[in-house]
Enzyme design. Structure first.
Site: not given
Ligand code: PEP
Length: 254
Positions: A10, A12, A96, A98, A168, A174, A214
């Site tokens: 992703n 973003k 997601h 976000e 997630e 993040g 992460s």
């Molecule tokens: C994501 O944006 O779905 C995500 C898991 O980000 P990160 O790997 O940076 O934690």
């Protein structure tokens, strides 16, 4: 039944068309010999055309990061599933964290978007996960079960089998603080049990459950060795071709 691992990146709101093309080129070079893993990347909307052109015939699939429930209409600034499909996407991220936290998407809207993806012929990557406050309150199973329940309600089994679920935990996205392999496996088993309870057995056996939050080259192998972790949804580390490739290699070796 062995599920083929699935790793998605992703991007973003990073990588405009020129940078996205460069990253896609680096990925294409690195990915030549990864055979048994499905790989997708989700660039920003404005970069999809450049990445689609670069990754044509590479085996790397494209995903949208979001879609509007309607097929078309007077919805300034939005993108439909039909348009994502026409631009070369096979998948679309839905729900997601976000989108849920920064843009107010609730479970009902997520469900509409899942239906819209199916209508457009896109495979949803349905993101679910609890916040830190919800985990601290011991509500993680209830929250994730509710998110799944609403998003998949009434879906025919053959369609449900094509959904990817991305677990997630919001506190891990993040932040550099991944869930431990045991914490993640526990929640993935919860997702799998939900699917077995609501759908015929082949759905729970087939649906791939990605872990996201992460994921880095250093923790990918341990996470991906868990029995119900079938892949990863990778944010930050997918912006670096070497890191993303290392995670894909970890998935290939699971
Ligand atoms: C994501 O944006 O779905 C995500 C898991 O980000 P990160 O790997 O940076 O934690």
């Amino acid at each position: 039944m062995a599920r083929r691992p699935f790793v998605a990146g992703n991007w973003k709101m990073y990588k405009g068309p020129v940078e996205a093309d460069a990253l896609a080129m680096a990925l294409k070079r690195a990915l030549v010999d990864v055979g048994n893993v499905d790989v997708a990347v989700a660039p920003p909307m404005v970069s999809i055309a450049a990445v689609a052109a670069r990754l044509r015939h590479s085996g790397v699939a494209l995903a949208g990061q979001n879609l509007h429930p309607a097929a078309e209409g007077a919805f300034t600034g939005e993108t439909s599933g039909e348009h994502l499909k026409a631009a070369g996407c096979a998948y679309v991220l839905i729900g997601h964290s976000e989108r849920r936290t920064l843009f107010g998407e609730d479970d009902a809207l997520v469900a509409q978007k899942v239906s819209a993806a199916m209508r457009a012929g896109l495979l949803p990557i349905l993101c679910v996960g609890e916040t830190l406050a919800e985990r601290d309150a011991g509500q993680e199973v209830a929250v994730v079960t509710r998110q799944l329940e609403v998003a998949l309600r009434g879906m025919p089994a053959d369609q449900a089998a094509g959904v990817t679920v991305a677990y997630e935990p919001v506190w891990a996205i993040g932040t550099g603080r991944s869930a431990s392999p045991a914490q993640a496996q526990e929640m993935h088993a919860t997702v799998r049990a939900f699917l077995h309870a609501r759908f015929p057995a082949f759905v729970g056996a087939q649906v791939r459950i990605q872990y996201g939050g992460s994921v880095k080259p250093g923790n990918a192998a341990a996470l991906l060795s868990q029995p119900d972790i079938d892949g990863a949804l990778v944010g930050g580390a997918s912006l670096d071709a070497d890191d993303f490739f290392a995670i894909i290699r970890a998935a290939a070796g699971r």
